[in-house]
Write a protein that holds these residues in place. Sequence first.
Motif, mmCIF file in Angstrom:
data_model
loop_
_atom_site.group_PDB
_atom_site.id
_atom_site.type_symbol
_atom_site.label_atom_id
_atom_site.label_comp_id
_atom_site.label_asym_id
_atom_site.label_seq_id
_atom_site.Cartn_x
_atom_site.Cartn_y
_atom_site.Cartn_z
ATOM 1 N N TYR A 9 61.578 15.259 54.471
ATOM 2 C CA TYR A 9 60.771 14.219 55.037
ATOM 3 C C TYR A 9 62.163 13.212 55.435
ATOM 4 C CZ TYR A 9 58.320 10.006 55.946
ATOM 5 O OH TYR A 9 57.692 9.004 56.568
ATOM 6 N N GLU A 10 62.962 12.845 54.808
ATOM 7 C CA GLU A 10 64.062 12.099 55.154
ATOM 8 C C GLU A 10 64.918 12.313 56.445
ATOM 9 O OE1 GLU A 10 63.764 13.360 52.025
ATOM 10 O OE2 GLU A 10 63.252 11.567 50.924
ATOM 11 N N LYS A 13 62.204 11.278 59.430
ATOM 12 C CA LYS A 13 61.603 10.004 59.545
ATOM 13 C C LYS A 13 61.847 9.503 60.793
ATOM 14 C CE LYS A 13 62.855 7.706 55.873
ATOM 15 N NZ LYS A 13 63.182 6.789 54.962
ATOM 16 N N LYS A 23 50.525 11.867 60.609
ATOM 17 C CA LYS A 23 50.223 12.797 59.520
ATOM 18 C C LYS A 23 48.860 13.701 59.827
ATOM 19 C CE LYS A 23 51.103 14.233 54.781
ATOM 20 N NZ LYS A 23 51.690 14.003 53.475
ATOM 21 N N GLN A 31 53.921 19.528 54.935
ATOM 22 C CA GLN A 31 53.742 18.007 55.779
ATOM 23 C C GLN A 31 53.854 18.683 57.060
ATOM 24 O OE1 GLN A 31 55.453 14.505 54.098
ATOM 25 N NE2 GLN A 31 56.562 15.938 52.806
ATOM 26 N N ILE A 42 57.630 19.867 58.188
ATOM 27 C CA ILE A 42 58.625 19.945 56.989
ATOM 28 C C ILE A 42 58.280 20.864 55.953
ATOM 29 C CG2 ILE A 42 59.409 18.109 54.968
ATOM 30 C CD1 ILE A 42 58.279 16.030 56.694
#
Length: 184
Positions: A9-10, A13, A23, A31, A42
């Motif tokens: 996720y990082e 972003k 989302k 995700q 993701i």
Amino acid sequence: MITFITALYEEAKSIINTFKMKKRLDETFFQYFASSEAELIITGSGYTNVYKAVTRHFSLRAPSVNDIVVNIGICGASEGFDVGNLYYINRINDTVFNRTYYPDLLYKNKFNQSFVNSSNKVIHEKNLNGLFDMESGALYDSLSSYFSPDRMFFFKVVSDIVSHETDFSRINIDDLISFDSVCS
């Protein structure tokens, strides 16, 4: 449509914010974010997660001939590389299946280029050269069922030097990956 793929996720972003993605709650396996311009998957780290996410996504939504896929993620590197530098990947050495992949680099660009060694484990050996990640080999292999090599783009940002002891909890991925750095 542009499909971005990250492991974490990082790493995603900045892309989510740039494209004002939302989302998608209808996808619960991994995700998934989307906007009218782009989508983002993701996958999670490692080969198994990549194969599952890519196969599920593109079997449910077959790409059109104009679609492209862009992988952006962090990687380790050998001595001689600098933390924070971005590289356009011109060769993927898949150490899990002992294969080599070549994304077609048909487009002139100003990016530094390098190869990446892709493994299913974190590398700490001092005598290896290049960049190191845990997804590129599986991504190329699984995406090649849906995309030609000229429609797959791989970018890696150096997060650490593999021969040094690294506390991965202290790496600030937000400082390393911003979509502006890829586009500028």
